[in-house]
Structures are given as structure tokens and as C-alpha cells.
Design a protein around this motif. Structure first.
Motif, short mmCIF file in Angstrom:
data_model
loop_
_atom_site.label_atom_id
_atom_site.label_comp_id
_atom_site.label_asym_id
_atom_site.label_seq_id
_atom_site.Cartn_x
_atom_site.Cartn_y
_atom_site.Cartn_z
N ALA A 53 141.03 20.71 35.55
CA ALA A 53 141.48 22.24 36.29
C ALA A 53 143.45 23.16 35.75
O ALA A 53 143.92 22.05 36.42
N LEU A 54 143.51 23.21 35.08
CA LEU A 54 145.21 23.76 34.90
C LEU A 54 145.59 24.61 35.98
O LEU A 54 145.06 26.18 35.92
N ALA A 55 147.20 25.06 36.42
CA ALA A 55 147.42 26.19 36.82
C ALA A 55 148.43 26.19 36.24
O ALA A 55 149.87 25.85 36.49
N ILE A 56 149.02 27.54 34.98
CA ILE A 56 149.77 27.50 34.32
C ILE A 56 151.29 28.70 34.33
O ILE A 56 149.98 29.67 34.94
N PRO A 57 152.10 28.30 34.45
CA PRO A 57 153.55 29.31 34.77
C PRO A 57 152.83 30.67 34.70
O PRO A 57 153.18 30.71 33.16
N PRO A 58 153.56 31.89 35.01
CA PRO A 58 153.28 33.33 34.31
C PRO A 58 153.70 32.69 33.36
O PRO A 58 155.39 32.30 33.28
#
Length: 156
Positions: free
Chosen positions: A56-61
Motif C-alpha cells: 500500500a502506498l501514500a503518494i504525496p499530494p
């Protein structure tokens, strides 16, 4: 020499996937990072499947991750990303899955750890619509598909 600093993307290995490698660039000049399958399956001709990555990823805005086919799989086996390029939005936090489709004539085996796609981190430009009564004219005008010429129009 790289012209830009890497974009930090937070990644979480989902339970049971600690053995899988994180997406990685195969060479210094690679634009995409190879991502691997977290599951075993046989993809029948004409079939498609959302293949789990175990991540799972948390891509920067302001960024997206594009999911693109691997050219070798496409050429040799007819296996490609069905919605290429797929987009992972910066606010999605679920498991990264790759929608593969088998356009080949034979079943294709995917095994845990096999490289299945490429991930490209890309900036996102957001649009705002400006409704108007008329559009400016162009040489092409309203010409649609194929209106600018076929293969015979290409330089030899």
C-alpha cells in the motif's frame, strides 16, 4: 547526472509480504520501477485479474503513480495492463493491484515475486474548466480519428 531529487513515497508492506522486494529501478536510466506479484495465478487467454502486490502506498499530494505494462510481457506473451496507464491517486490507501489482461493465445503463469508491471511517479496538473460559447479555430478543426492522414502520410 539526475536533474531532480527523488520524490519520497511512503510504502507499507501488507501482512505476509515481508519477503517481497519493494518496487525498484532495474537500471540507472529506467523511468519505471518494477513491481512484483504477491500471488500465484494462471491467467487464461482473454482473462483479466487484479494482481495483488502486497503493498500500500501514500503518494504525496500533487503526484500520482502510473501503472504501466512491461514491454517484454506484452511482446512475448501478450500480457499487458488492461487500463494502461493505470493511475493510483495520492489519496488512495488500499492495496496496489495491477489489472493484467492476457491478450495472448496461451495461459500465462504468474508466480509470487514475478515482475508484473512498472510504476512511474508523475506530477499531476489539475485543470479548471472555463465554459465558453465558441472555441478558437485551428487548422485541424473538428477532424477526428485518422483525419490527419494514414500510414501513407508518414515520411518514408
Amino acid at each position: 547526472m539526475h536533474s531532480h531529487e527523488p520524490v519520497p513515497v511512503r510504502v507499507k508492506r501488507l501482512p505476509g509480504n515481508e519477503d517481497l522486494p519493494l518496487p525498484a529501478y532495474a537500471t540507472d536510466g529506467a523511468a519505471g520501477m518494477d513491481v512484483v506479484s504477491a500471488e500465484n495465478l494462471d491467467l487464461a487467454p482473454g482473462a483479466r485479474h487484479a494482481v495483488a502486490s502486497g503493498l500500500a502506498l501514500a503518494i504525496p499530494p500533487g503526484f500520482e503513480v502510473q501503472v504501466r505494462p512491461r514491454s517484454g510481457l506484452a511482446l512475448k506473451h501478450g500480457v499487458t495492463v488492461a487500463n494502461a496507464p493505470g493511475t493510483i491517486d495520492s489519496d488512495y490507501r488500499g492495496e496496489l493491484k495491477v489489472i493484467l489482461v492476457n491478450l495472448g493465445t496461451e495461459a500465462f503463469s504468474i508466480r509470487r515475486g514475478d515482475r508484473i508491471a512498472q510504476l512511474v511517479v508523475a506530477p499531476v496538473t489539475r485543470a479548471s474548466w472555463m465554459e465558453v460559447d465558441e472555441l478558437d479555430s485551428t487548422r485541424r478543426g473538428e477532424g477526428g480519428f485518422g483525419s490527419t492522414g494514414g500510414l501513407s502520410a508518414l515520411p518514408g
